[in-house]
Design a protein around this motif. Sequence first.
Motif, PDB file in Angstrom:
ATOM      1  N   UNK A  22      60.168  12.732 -23.706  1.00  0.00           N
ATOM      2  CA  UNK A  22      60.392  12.579 -25.149  1.00  0.00           C
ATOM      3  C   UNK A  22      60.524  11.108 -25.506  1.00  0.00           C
ATOM      4  N   UNK A  23      61.346  10.379 -24.776  1.00  0.00           N
ATOM      5  CA  UNK A  23      61.541   8.954 -25.056  1.00  0.00           C
ATOM      6  C   UNK A  23      60.250   8.167 -24.849  1.00  0.00           C
ATOM      7  N   UNK A  24      59.491   8.526 -23.810  1.00  0.00           N
ATOM      8  CA  UNK A  24      58.224   7.839 -23.552  1.00  0.00           C
ATOM      9  C   UNK A  24      57.236   8.082 -24.683  1.00  0.00           C
ATOM     10  N   UNK A  25      57.182   9.316 -25.198  1.00  0.00           N
ATOM     11  CA  UNK A  25      56.260   9.630 -26.291  1.00  0.00           C
ATOM     12  C   UNK A  25      56.645   8.886 -27.568  1.00  0.00           C
ATOM     13  N   UNK A  26      57.952   8.775 -27.830  1.00  0.00           N
ATOM     14  CA  UNK A  26      58.405   8.016 -29.001  1.00  0.00           C
ATOM     15  C   UNK A  26      57.934   6.566 -28.894  1.00  0.00           C
ATOM     16  N   UNK A  27      58.120   5.970 -27.717  1.00  0.00           N
ATOM     17  CA  UNK A  27      57.717   4.577 -27.520  1.00  0.00           C
ATOM     18  C   UNK A  27      56.201   4.409 -27.653  1.00  0.00           C
ATOM     19  N   UNK A  28      55.443   5.351 -27.113  1.00  0.00           N
ATOM     20  CA  UNK A  28      53.980   5.252 -27.166  1.00  0.00           C
ATOM     21  C   UNK A  28      53.445   5.427 -28.583  1.00  0.00           C
ATOM     22  N   UNK A  29      54.095   6.269 -29.385  1.00  0.00           N
ATOM     23  CA  UNK A  29      53.589   6.579 -30.723  1.00  0.00           C
ATOM     24  C   UNK A  29      54.149   5.668 -31.811  1.00  0.00           C
ATOM     25  N   UNK A  30      55.161   4.875 -31.481  1.00  0.00           N
ATOM     26  CA  UNK A  30      55.793   4.031 -32.507  1.00  0.00           C
ATOM     27  C   UNK A  30      54.825   3.030 -33.150  1.00  0.00           C
ATOM     28  N   UNK A  31      54.036   2.267 -32.368  1.00  0.00           N
ATOM     29  CA  UNK A  31      53.102   1.328 -33.012  1.00  0.00           C
ATOM     30  C   UNK A  31      52.094   2.036 -33.926  1.00  0.00           C
ATOM     31  N   UNK A  32      51.597   3.193 -33.513  1.00  0.00           N
ATOM     32  CA  UNK A  32      50.658   3.940 -34.343  1.00  0.00           C
ATOM     33  C   UNK A  32      51.328   4.379 -35.646  1.00  0.00           C
ATOM     34  N   UNK A  33      52.555   4.866 -35.544  1.00  0.00           N
ATOM     35  CA  UNK A  33      53.276   5.321 -36.727  1.00  0.00           C
ATOM     36  C   UNK A  33      53.514   4.172 -37.705  1.00  0.00           C
ATOM     37  N   UNK A  34      53.914   3.026 -37.181  1.00  0.00           N
ATOM     38  CA  UNK A  34      54.130   1.852 -38.045  1.00  0.00           C
ATOM     39  C   UNK A  34      52.815   1.409 -38.678  1.00  0.00           C
ATOM     40  N   UNK A  35      51.733   1.498 -37.913  1.00  0.00           N
ATOM     41  CA  UNK A  35      50.425   1.135 -38.459  1.00  0.00           C
ATOM     42  C   UNK A  35      49.997   2.066 -39.572  1.00  0.00           C
ATOM     43  N   UNK A  36      50.204   3.368 -39.374  1.00  0.00           N
ATOM     44  CA  UNK A  36      49.884   4.334 -40.420  1.00  0.00           C
ATOM     45  C   UNK A  36      50.725   4.087 -41.668  1.00  0.00           C
ATOM     46  N   UNK A  96      51.836  14.265 -15.349  1.00  0.00           N
ATOM     47  CA  UNK A  96      53.270  14.369 -15.668  1.00  0.00           C
ATOM     48  C   UNK A  96      53.857  15.655 -15.102  1.00  0.00           C
ATOM     49  N   UNK A  97      53.469  15.983 -13.890  1.00  0.00           N
ATOM     50  CA  UNK A  97      54.096  17.071 -13.157  1.00  0.00           C
ATOM     51  C   UNK A  97      53.694  18.460 -13.571  1.00  0.00           C
ATOM     52  N   UNK A  98      52.503  18.628 -14.163  1.00  0.00           N
ATOM     53  CA  UNK A  98      52.051  19.926 -14.662  1.00  0.00           C
ATOM     54  C   UNK A  98      53.091  20.520 -15.608  1.00  0.00           C
ATOM     55  N   UNK A  99      53.583  19.645 -16.489  1.00  0.00           N
ATOM     56  CA  UNK A  99      54.521  20.042 -17.533  1.00  0.00           C
ATOM     57  C   UNK A  99      53.931  19.632 -18.873  1.00  0.00           C
ATOM     58  N   UNK A 100      54.181  20.426 -19.894  1.00  0.00           N
ATOM     59  CA  UNK A 100      53.556  20.158 -21.193  1.00  0.00           C
ATOM     60  C   UNK A 100      54.273  19.077 -21.987  1.00  0.00           C
ATOM     61  N   UNK A 101      55.449  18.634 -21.531  1.00  0.00           N
ATOM     62  CA  UNK A 101      56.337  17.871 -22.416  1.00  0.00           C
ATOM     63  C   UNK A 101      55.741  16.572 -22.927  1.00  0.00           C
ATOM     64  N   UNK A 102      55.185  15.743 -22.040  1.00  0.00           N
ATOM     65  CA  UNK A 102      54.659  14.469 -22.523  1.00  0.00           C
ATOM     66  C   UNK A 102      53.446  14.668 -23.437  1.00  0.00           C
TER      67      UNK A 102
END
Length: 277
Positions: free
Chosen positions: A84-98, A189-195
């Motif tokens: 969850x924290x990794x996804x927030x960090x990865x998507x933050x620049x895109x969100x700010x750009x949008x 990511x470990x065959x998990x859907x979370x990321x």
Amino acid sequence: MNHTIKSLILLTTFMFCHYFMRDFWGESWSEVLLNLDQQTYLLYTLAKYLFIYGPLVLVAVLLFKQHPWYDVIGVNVSGSQHYLLAAVACCLPMTLGYAFLSTELDLSLPGIITGSVYAGLFEEIIFRAALFGVLFHFCRWGFIPAALISSVIFGLGHIYQGHDVMSVVMALTITTIAGTWFAWLYCECGYRIWFPMFMHIFMNAAYGIFGMSGGAAGDLEGNLFKATAIILSIIYVHILVRKGKTREIAFKTLWRNNGDVNSQPQPQSELTTQNSY
């Protein structure tokens, strides 16, 4: 029952669910559910996902009942908070750009839940875990055939976003590539859907909240910001590999997966613990 037969059963079930279960969805149910959720589509969308694709998930779990059900459909919660924290960090620049590009703002909670949360959760369980994941991880298909069959079907589900031949082709191409990328994240990511699920939810939410135009194919400026999320997710996986995670997708697994299905990759939480001293 060998893997070939299990693959055929899984694919037949998926095709039945994807193309025929919709015909069993009665209009009277729609009316009742929409009245209950006051036309917000919260109950309606949830019930329809469960009704149409529930048999697929059930069949996947039963075909591989020797494994824990939560591993078969990728919902083992181990490491989910780190993803969850990794996804927030990865998507933050895109969100700010949008936010910078946008001239409108839509904070409708029902819209965010149905268009982002439900879409991210159910599409990752259905297409990445129950379809691609079972074919690749449990039926031992190679990454390319397993990813292509799931990603093309995923892409076909988004062609409605095109308004002419060229935009339809672009929408199909972009979403097929996106499906393959999500499948890669799922494996690494470990065959998990979370990321991939959190990435899917946050990217959809940013797209909807800021009213980005261009359909699935997007526009140039929007795609540049979207690319930052993709690049950062790739860097994140590279960091996990540097910390000791074994790469799941390599040349030897592209066409045939001969790995040990009982050997689960370490979740991010364990890697973090091991490398914290």
